[in-house]
Enzyme design. Structure first.
Site, PDB file in Angstrom:
ATOM      1  N   LYS A 289       0.859  -1.189   0.000  1.00  0.00           N
ATOM      2  CA  LYS A 289       0.000   0.000   0.000  1.00  0.00           C
ATOM      3  C   LYS A 289       0.896   1.241   0.000  1.00  0.00           C
ATOM      4  O   LYS A 289       1.413   1.663   1.020  1.00  0.00           O
ATOM      5  CB  LYS A 289      -0.933   0.041   1.217  1.00  0.00           C
ATOM      6  CG  LYS A 289      -2.077   1.026   0.939  1.00  0.00           C
ATOM      7  CD  LYS A 289      -2.597   1.776   2.122  1.00  0.00           C
ATOM      8  CE  LYS A 289      -1.818   2.937   2.585  1.00  0.00           C
ATOM      9  NZ  LYS A 289      -1.696   4.087   1.657  1.00  0.00           N
TER      10      LYS A 289
ATOM     11  N   GLU B  85       9.909   1.540  10.413  1.00  0.00           N
ATOM     12  CA  GLU B  85      10.957   2.523  10.067  1.00  0.00           C
ATOM     13  C   GLU B  85      10.302   3.887  10.175  1.00  0.00           C
ATOM     14  O   GLU B  85       9.485   4.255   9.327  1.00  0.00           O
ATOM     15  CB  GLU B  85      11.440   2.303   8.626  1.00  0.00           C
ATOM     16  CG  GLU B  85      12.021   0.931   8.347  1.00  0.00           C
ATOM     17  CD  GLU B  85      13.396   0.731   8.955  1.00  0.00           C
ATOM     18  OE1 GLU B  85      14.003   1.715   9.438  1.00  0.00           O
ATOM     19  OE2 GLU B  85      13.852  -0.416   8.976  1.00  0.00           O
TER      20      GLU B  85
ATOM     21  N   CYS C 173      14.027  10.983   6.076  1.00  0.00           N
ATOM     22  CA  CYS C 173      13.935  10.552   7.483  1.00  0.00           C
ATOM     23  C   CYS C 173      15.246  10.785   8.210  1.00  0.00           C
ATOM     24  O   CYS C 173      15.255  11.061   9.400  1.00  0.00           O
ATOM     25  CB  CYS C 173      13.524   9.094   7.556  1.00  0.00           C
ATOM     26  SG  CYS C 173      14.603   8.002   6.628  1.00  0.00           S
TER      27      CYS C 173
ATOM     28  N   GLU D 208      10.033  16.326  14.472  1.00  0.00           N
ATOM     29  CA  GLU D 208      10.485  16.238  13.083  1.00  0.00           C
ATOM     30  C   GLU D 208       9.684  17.216  12.220  1.00  0.00           C
ATOM     31  O   GLU D 208       8.461  17.208  12.259  1.00  0.00           O
ATOM     32  CB  GLU D 208      10.240  14.806  12.595  1.00  0.00           C
ATOM     33  CG  GLU D 208      10.705  14.568  11.184  1.00  0.00           C
ATOM     34  CD  GLU D 208      10.356  13.166  10.695  1.00  0.00           C
ATOM     35  OE1 GLU D 208       9.210  12.720  10.902  1.00  0.00           O
ATOM     36  OE2 GLU D 208      11.223  12.526  10.086  1.00  0.00           O
TER      37      GLU D 208
HETATM   38  P1  NAD Z   1       2.584   8.625   7.231  1.00  0.00           P
HETATM   39  O1  NAD Z   1       2.864   7.910   8.502  1.00  0.00           O
HETATM   40  O2  NAD Z   1       1.566   9.682   7.221  1.00  0.00           O
HETATM   41  O3  NAD Z   1       2.149   7.601   6.092  1.00  0.00           O
HETATM   42  C1  NAD Z   1       2.948   6.496   5.721  1.00  0.00           C
HETATM   43  C2  NAD Z   1       2.064   5.422   5.115  1.00  0.00           C
HETATM   44  O4  NAD Z   1       1.184   4.935   6.133  1.00  0.00           O
HETATM   45  C3  NAD Z   1       1.157   5.902   3.988  1.00  0.00           C
HETATM   46  O5  NAD Z   1       1.043   4.882   3.028  1.00  0.00           O
HETATM   47  C4  NAD Z   1      -0.185   6.105   4.689  1.00  0.00           C
HETATM   48  O6  NAD Z   1      -1.287   5.991   3.833  1.00  0.00           O
HETATM   49  C5  NAD Z   1      -0.166   4.971   5.691  1.00  0.00           C
HETATM   50  N1  NAD Z   1      -1.006   5.168   6.871  1.00  0.00           N
HETATM   51  C6  NAD Z   1      -1.426   6.332   7.426  1.00  0.00           C
HETATM   52  N2  NAD Z   1      -2.193   6.085   8.518  1.00  0.00           N
HETATM   53  C7  NAD Z   1      -2.241   4.744   8.660  1.00  0.00           C
HETATM   54  C8  NAD Z   1      -2.854   3.861   9.605  1.00  0.00           C
HETATM   55  N3  NAD Z   1      -3.579   4.331  10.624  1.00  0.00           N
HETATM   56  N4  NAD Z   1      -2.688   2.535   9.448  1.00  0.00           N
HETATM   57  C9  NAD Z   1      -1.943   2.045   8.438  1.00  0.00           C
HETATM   58  N5  NAD Z   1      -1.346   2.823   7.506  1.00  0.00           N
HETATM   59  C10 NAD Z   1      -1.483   4.155   7.617  1.00  0.00           C
HETATM   60  O7  NAD Z   1       4.006   9.176   6.746  1.00  0.00           O
HETATM   61  P2  NAD Z   1       4.307  10.078   5.465  1.00  0.00           P
HETATM   62  O8  NAD Z   1       3.840  11.460   5.757  1.00  0.00           O
HETATM   63  O9  NAD Z   1       3.838   9.364   4.252  1.00  0.00           O
HETATM   64  O10 NAD Z   1       5.907  10.037   5.443  1.00  0.00           O
HETATM   65  C11 NAD Z   1       6.710  10.864   6.195  1.00  0.00           C
HETATM   66  C12 NAD Z   1       7.217  10.162   7.431  1.00  0.00           C
HETATM   67  O11 NAD Z   1       7.889   8.950   7.050  1.00  0.00           O
HETATM   68  C13 NAD Z   1       8.263  10.968   8.176  1.00  0.00           C
HETATM   69  O12 NAD Z   1       7.988  10.906   9.552  1.00  0.00           O
HETATM   70  C14 NAD Z   1       9.569  10.257   7.863  1.00  0.00           C
HETATM   71  O13 NAD Z   1      10.576  10.432   8.833  1.00  0.00           O
HETATM   72  C15 NAD Z   1       9.120   8.846   7.763  1.00  0.00           C
HETATM   73  N6  NAD Z   1      10.093   8.057   6.995  1.00  0.00           N
HETATM   74  C16 NAD Z   1      10.874   7.164   7.667  1.00  0.00           C
HETATM   75  C17 NAD Z   1      11.837   6.451   6.975  1.00  0.00           C
HETATM   76  C18 NAD Z   1      12.719   5.458   7.682  1.00  0.00           C
HETATM   77  O14 NAD Z   1      13.294   4.609   7.002  1.00  0.00           O
HETATM   78  N7  NAD Z   1      12.856   5.511   8.993  1.00  0.00           N
HETATM   79  C19 NAD Z   1      11.989   6.630   5.606  1.00  0.00           C
HETATM   80  C20 NAD Z   1      11.160   7.547   4.960  1.00  0.00           C
HETATM   81  C21 NAD Z   1      10.208   8.260   5.661  1.00  0.00           C
END
Ligand code: NAD
Length: 474
Positions: free
Chosen positions: A170, A245, A279, A378
């Protein structure tokens, strides 16, 4: 035309609410993607039922051949994939091209790991021969963010498939295109279609339904910490393993004995590349007192000299934020910092002449209180906070003053000090005299609220497998 979803390798129109995408460069419409309803999710899981059993019985070196083929196809479509990502999240074309190459490399790497993974014959403590073998979970859910789908989606798809699983990807609703394209390439490469599901859709409904579904045996998630915590709660209800992650607020530390020219490049690109949407962005800068003023002056010059603009132009260094919503989040953080006594030392505004896009200037903030939001949370944008420090001990406590523990940079020519500090900082990755040097061969993940588990590296395959002990009495 509405883009489909992929159910058990078949392209179908999803019956959920479609996603209308907006190009962050200028706000223009850039595609409509159909999404999966909860009924589509059930259909995908039913259609894929049992597919992992036959796939995981194929010898690993034969499974690997399919992954090498996916890598070839990614290389074939490299430019198309790079452009797709650029239009959806605004990353510069230069970075997108590099990530297309990495995407292919990730499939090759896990093909290699798959062929060479070994079990163990364990030391007997009675008359037996005992061994450990690896088995796939069966059906795994892969949930990814928008900042780098070319690498994030590949980092999950390649090892999960290599390990013998059926996958249900997803992608983020901001970047639904890349995951769908990679899913199609997996099917084209000859991977049994029933193994491959790419369901676009929103996180709170579809994402959480995937996590809660009884047929999903493991979830690998990359995204924000608050979402990660929700997923961990849902997973706990069914005692399901999760890999998380999550976010970061990584310290970048410059000692007075560092090579200043190199540190300036590492610090500035460590935060401002990818418009700060990384990230591991080095978003908290600590500079030793004696060199603080000089370092800051030169850093401001660099921040003000970046070429901001059209991500499709090869000379552009900083593109827009991925969405207008993300820019609003960044701006709100800057207001909160200045309300708390923070001072804008560079940037802090929308650049002139780029009013139609989600652009924001590389920004440096000083006079920061370590208890403030801007120090602790962040931002996920091109915003750096800078603080001076006197001694190593004070520095370590400041750097570790965070709920996050994803990455850290240390700049010094004293290798004993580098080693001491690297051991003292709570982080999944520490870079010494470099920053953001990422490799698929290195295990990656966070400590504290930056996550659970490690992706990538040889053991990244094991993330998608369970160990089984088999004991033969002799
Ligand atoms: P997000 O948490 O809003 O969304 C990530 C994914 O989760 C999306 O596909 C979203 O649709 C899904 N999602 C949202 N709510 C959900 C729920 N309740 N249950 C299941 N899935 C759900 O994050 P974002 O805004 O897409 O990305 C930015 C964040 O990702 C930042 O905090 C960044 O640090 C983190 N990130 C971490 C890494 C790492 O490797 N540690 C890498 C890239 C990004």
């Amino acid at each position: 035309m509405t883009e489909p979803i992929l159910i058990a390798g078949e392209l179908v129109e999803g019956s959920g609410e479609p996603i209308h995408l907006e190009n962050p460069k200028d706000g223009s419409a850039c595609g409509i993607y159909s999404t999966a309803s909860l009924g589509d999710l059930d259909r995908a899981l039913q259609s894929s039922n049992g597919a992992s059993d036959s796939w995981s019985n194929i010898f690993p070196h034969e499974r690997a051949r399919y992954l090498y083929k996916v890598a070839e196809l990614v290389d074939r479509d490299s430019e198309k994939l790079a452009n797709l990502q650029m239009h959806q999240n605004g990353k510069t074309i230069t970075e997108c091209r590099a990530q297309s190459k990495s995407c292919a490399a990730i499939f090759r790497y896990f093909a290699g790991v798959c062929e060479t993974q070994e079990g163990a014959v364990t030391t007997p403590r009675s008359n037996n021969i005992s061994m450990t073998i690896h088995e796939p979970y069966g059906l795994v859910g892969l949930i990814t963010p928008w900042n780098s789908p070319l690498t994030m989606d590949a980092q999950k798809l390649a090892p999960a498939i290599a390990a013998g699983n059926t996958v249900l990807l997803k992608p983020s609703e901001v970047t639904p295109g890349v995951g769908l394209a990679l899913g199609k390439l997996c099917v084209e490469a000859g991977i049994p279609p029933k193994l491959i599901n790419v369901l676009n859709g929103n996180g709170s409904q579809l994402g959480s339904a995937i996590v809660s579904h009884p047929d999903v045996a493991m979830v690998s998630f990359t995204g924000g910490t608050s979402t990660g915590k929700k997923i961990a709660h849902l997973a706990a209800e069914k005692l399901m393993p999760v890999a998380l992650e999550l976010g970061g607020k990584s310290p970048n530390i410059v000692f007075q004995d560092a090579n200043i020219d190199e540190a300036l490049i590492g610090v500035s690109s460590g935060i401002f590349s990818s418009t700060g949407q990384s990230c591991v962005a080095g978003s908290r800068l600590f500079v030793q007192e004696n060199i603080y003023e000089e370092f800051l002056d030169r850093l401001i010059n660099i921040a003000e000299s970046y070429k901001i603009g059209d991500p499709g132009c090869e000379s552009t260094e900083i593109g827009p934020l991925a969405t207008f919503r993300q820019r609003k989040i960044v701006e709100d953080y800057i207001y909160s910092a200045t309300d708390n006594g923070g001072k804008i030392l560079a940037g802090g505004s929308r650049p002139e002449g780029l009013e139609n896009g989600a652009f924001f200037e590389p920004t440096i903030l000083g006079d920061i209180d370590p208890r403030s939001k801007i120090f602790q949370e962040e931002v996920f944008g091109p915003v750096l906070i800078i603080l001076p420090f006197k001694e190593e001990e004070e520095l370590i406590s400041l750097a570790n003053n965070s709920v996050y523990g994803l990455a850290c940079g240390i700049w010094t020519n004293d290798m004993k000090k580098a080693w001491r500090v690297a051991k003292s900082i709570k982080a999944g990755t520490v870079w010494i005299n470099t920053y953001k040097l990422l490799s698929i061969a290195n295990p990656f993940g966070g400590t504290k609220e930056s996550g659970l588990g490690r992706e990538k590296g040889r053991e990244g395959l094991g993330l998608y497998q369970e160990q089984k002990t088999v004991v033969f009495s002799i």
